[in-house]
Design an enzyme around this catalytic site. Sequence first.
Site, PDB file in Angstrom:
ATOM      1  N   GLY A 254      42.153 -96.189 -32.062  1.00  0.00           N
ATOM      2  CA  GLY A 254      42.996 -97.483 -32.772  1.00  0.00           C
ATOM      3  C   GLY A 254      42.506 -97.404 -34.277  1.00  0.00           C
ATOM      4  O   GLY A 254      43.257 -97.514 -35.182  1.00  0.00           O
ATOM      5  N   ALA A 255      41.249 -97.409 -34.161  1.00  0.00           N
ATOM      6  CA  ALA A 255      40.857 -97.738 -35.684  1.00  0.00           C
ATOM      7  C   ALA A 255      39.279 -97.156 -35.637  1.00  0.00           C
ATOM      8  O   ALA A 255      38.480 -97.135 -34.831  1.00  0.00           O
ATOM      9  CB  ALA A 255      41.034 -98.900 -36.226  1.00  0.00           C
ATOM     10  N   MET A 256      38.770 -97.070 -36.994  1.00  0.00           N
ATOM     11  CA  MET A 256      37.456 -96.438 -37.144  1.00  0.00           C
ATOM     12  C   MET A 256      36.527 -97.006 -38.394  1.00  0.00           C
ATOM     13  O   MET A 256      37.049 -97.614 -39.489  1.00  0.00           O
ATOM     14  CB  MET A 256      37.335 -95.022 -37.416  1.00  0.00           C
ATOM     15  CG  MET A 256      36.017 -94.373 -37.545  1.00  0.00           C
ATOM     16  SD  MET A 256      35.048 -94.728 -35.962  1.00  0.00           S
ATOM     17  CE  MET A 256      33.178 -94.988 -36.715  1.00  0.00           C
ATOM     18  N   ASN A 258      34.024 -96.793 -40.555  1.00  0.00           N
ATOM     19  CA  ASN A 258      33.333 -96.289 -41.526  1.00  0.00           C
ATOM     20  C   ASN A 258      33.037 -97.013 -42.535  1.00  0.00           C
ATOM     21  O   ASN A 258      33.740 -97.804 -43.008  1.00  0.00           O
ATOM     22  CB  ASN A 258      34.411 -94.813 -41.829  1.00  0.00           C
ATOM     23  CG  ASN A 258      35.163 -94.172 -40.942  1.00  0.00           C
ATOM     24  OD1 ASN A 258      34.369 -93.526 -40.202  1.00  0.00           O
ATOM     25  ND2 ASN A 258      36.322 -94.238 -41.117  1.00  0.00           N
ATOM     26  N   GLU A 291      36.759-104.046 -36.545  1.00  0.00           N
ATOM     27  CA  GLU A 291      36.345-102.874 -37.457  1.00  0.00           C
ATOM     28  C   GLU A 291      35.592-103.704 -38.681  1.00  0.00           C
ATOM     29  O   GLU A 291      34.703-103.113 -38.938  1.00  0.00           O
ATOM     30  CB  GLU A 291      37.559-102.035 -38.273  1.00  0.00           C
ATOM     31  CG  GLU A 291      38.496-101.402 -36.906  1.00  0.00           C
ATOM     32  CD  GLU A 291      37.824-100.723 -36.001  1.00  0.00           C
ATOM     33  OE1 GLU A 291      36.509-100.211 -36.111  1.00  0.00           O
ATOM     34  OE2 GLU A 291      38.344-100.544 -34.824  1.00  0.00           O
ATOM     35  N   HIS A 294      32.243-104.587 -37.339  1.00  0.00           N
ATOM     36  CA  HIS A 294      31.208-103.599 -36.889  1.00  0.00           C
ATOM     37  C   HIS A 294      30.297-103.423 -38.368  1.00  0.00           C
ATOM     38  O   HIS A 294      29.546-102.913 -38.066  1.00  0.00           O
ATOM     39  CB  HIS A 294      31.945-102.225 -36.838  1.00  0.00           C
ATOM     40  CG  HIS A 294      32.350-101.726 -35.616  1.00  0.00           C
ATOM     41  ND1 HIS A 294      31.433-102.118 -34.392  1.00  0.00           N
ATOM     42  CD2 HIS A 294      33.486-101.291 -35.113  1.00  0.00           C
ATOM     43  CE1 HIS A 294      31.966-101.418 -33.245  1.00  0.00           C
ATOM     44  NE2 HIS A 294      33.120-101.128 -33.753  1.00  0.00           N
TER      45      HIS A 294
END
Length: 850
Positions: A254-256, A258, A291, A294
């Site tokens: 889905g997404a990251m 970083n 995200e 995170h």
Amino acid sequence: MRDAAPTTIYLKDYTPFGFTVDDVHLTFDLSPNATRVTSRITFSPNPDAADHTFFLHGEELKLIRASIDGQPVLPNVTDKGLTCDVPNAPFVWEAEVEVDPAGNTALEGLYMSNGMYCTQCEAEGFRKITYYPDRPDVMSTFTVRINGTEKVMLSNGNPTDQGDGFAEWHDPWPKPAYLFALVAGDLINHPDRFTTKSGKDVELNIWVRPGDEGKCAFGMEALKKSMTWDEDVYGREYDLDVFNIVAVDDFNMGAMENKGLNIFNSSCVLASPETSTDDNFERIEAIIAHEYFHNWTGNRITCRDWFQLCLKEGLTVFRDAQFTADMRSEPVKRIRDVIDLRGRQFPEDNGPLSHPVRPESFVEINNFYTATVYEKGAELIGMLKTLVGDEAYAKALDLYFDRHDGDAATIEDWLQVFADATGRDLSQFKRWYSQAGTPRVAVSEDYSEGTYTLTLKQSTPATPGQDTKQPQVIPVAVGLLGPNGDEVAETRILELTEAEQTFTFDGLAAKPTPSILRGFSAPVILEHDTSSAQRAFLLSHDTDPFNRWDAGRSLARETLLTMITDGAAPSGAYLDGVQAVLRDDTLDPAYRALMLGLPGQSELAAALHDGGTTPDPQAIWSATETLRQAQAQHMQDLLPRLHGEAQVSAPYLPDADQSGRRALGSATLSLITRLDGGALAAAEYAKADNMTLQLSALGCLIRAGKGEAELQAFYDQWKDDRLVIDKWFGLQVSLADPEHTATVAQTLTQHADFNWKNPNRFRAVFGALAMNHAGFHHASGTAYELLAEWLIQLDPVNPQTTARMCSAFQTWRRYDEGRQTLIGAQLDRIAATPQLSRDVTEMITRIRGA
Ligand code: PHE
Ligand code: ZN
């Protein structure tokens, strides 16, 4: 086989790396087939480590040169990495490697998507970029220089310099390599700004391909809301000058998250009313939040090793669920999450892929980004919060951020924080992290002379590698209703810690009706033999919105099961009960729409199997159809009024209010279609001015065996929008009738737009195929065969996505011998494929069982 003997990694074998990394400098000279990556890394011997072997991970790299303190060295290179003799003192390692981003179809490491460079490093992708100790407990600051001709060249942290043909970035926050990111391409930004509580001015950007600029505004609002929410609720501020989000079309997940440079599957960030459904909007808002959150739970505090994945994922899913509940409706969010948990996590936890929230071994970590780690992991946080209370939870979280900022932490660290903040002994609670399987809680009751007694008995079935289970701490939220429907005992948390335990409630004038597991206070299966009258009573009176919904759900489940096994007629208690709830216009339309839902067919198959009956997918499908038809007929007078009430005349907004009304509109339209053959749906399709209405009307038509012209018109209208065309592919497969599902899927794979190397497109067809229960499990086995054939084709190109899709077969042992033989043959066929990836090998091995 690529790996003659794939190695198993064990949690118990953890040892720290022999060196610390003080600083990383990377230079990228971009070129599609031959990008040069030069690294300059300062290492020091790690005093906490016993083993000082200098091993750097590295895969699919061409080593050009290496040096230590400026002196060329010749390391010993294998296909997993390199070793080298190094000084017993701090030293500077330099290496130059070459990689092939354009040839990288696995979408891990540095790859290209539509001419744009991008990276994906979690979990172990950085080793495909350069030689490095690619493990989350090795943290460092990064300085990155990108040399290239792209208009936009991004990396983590803050921009420090840029000019003709280059850009430089510095990330001051030490991070593990899995949070590294680089993006370069001719992108356009949707800019904004945010001022943090302490007055820090942050530049925000969403970067997209030209043509997508009009689909960024919603994501940007979601980002700002997330930033404010994390300040307000968790006291967490953003910590860099810029926050960049990039949308890419080719992405496995889905997404990251970083650091400072989140990379999103374009389906999880791009949105517009014309092209996205209400569900898309809600999901995008949640993923952006996830995200962003995170940044603290994952980045500032990361994981010591990949066994601790739930430390960041469970907590972050829990946080994004809290956020969505705050932005929208708490009960609706909870119900939707439980539907998802039962639909995805329970099958995993009760089949051959079952594993603890913190696994103890793995072959390929990518196979452990699962519903168990994420969603059950989030449930564990919720239970902790329930057990210690809101205030203590807040105190524990403050301590967690305080104590572990900058650390690579473990579940032990996490639980210690709760123990220290609350004085509670959490050693038994910890079993939730190590024991796999869904606990069953059996309920029996007794009433005499004013005292009501509830006996709860817990047990967890054996799971692979775990034959016996110990009792867990299960918070069971219980309230009691009196005979007239009034609540006679408010919600109380019963702490079930023994295998069997009795709880009493005094001073009750009459035998009460219990409302058990309110708010779904624990991820368990409740076994309670109650009469349908009792369930109907809860459906009309329960003050807990979750349990009220769940009473309807269990009535539906019960009637479907007796329809399937005994050929019974649809239950009047269910039909009347739901109708009464639907009539109550003081209730949120979104909630009423959920009330109209039925348990999924796969969930029914699981329930039959649990009860000792072999599920027949065709019979489950027919019963579901029959009940739907009965519901439509039963409510035929009410439906037009409800449908009318659900109409939205105001300009489109994807908020909770409007989307709730459209959800009710869509649920009622689908019942009306069963009565009018699609007349209303066709009319609504013709005038639909947003994707939610368009897709819901189209779905009704397809289900009614109509809509051929509309499907074509839809395609013509949207053929240039890849995200909408994904929906077009998916819808046809997911709504196909069981007889034709495989054929529809097979025909779509011949379509010119079936770009199977794109994970979204592949999943649109095959994810939908696996979800169409009766179609996938058609007795002919053609769907099994079709899926296996395509998994075999995809594996050499993209093992990660292939491996994830193998889970379509995880429930195979539930079915009859014929189907098991058919699936078994396909599993054998996949297993026998030469050069099968480690990812798929592990999945098929586990699914087949020892
Ligand atoms: N860490 C990501 C998330 O949950 C998921 C992810 C895992 C993305 C692995 C890519 C690769 O937010
Ligand atoms: Zn996550």
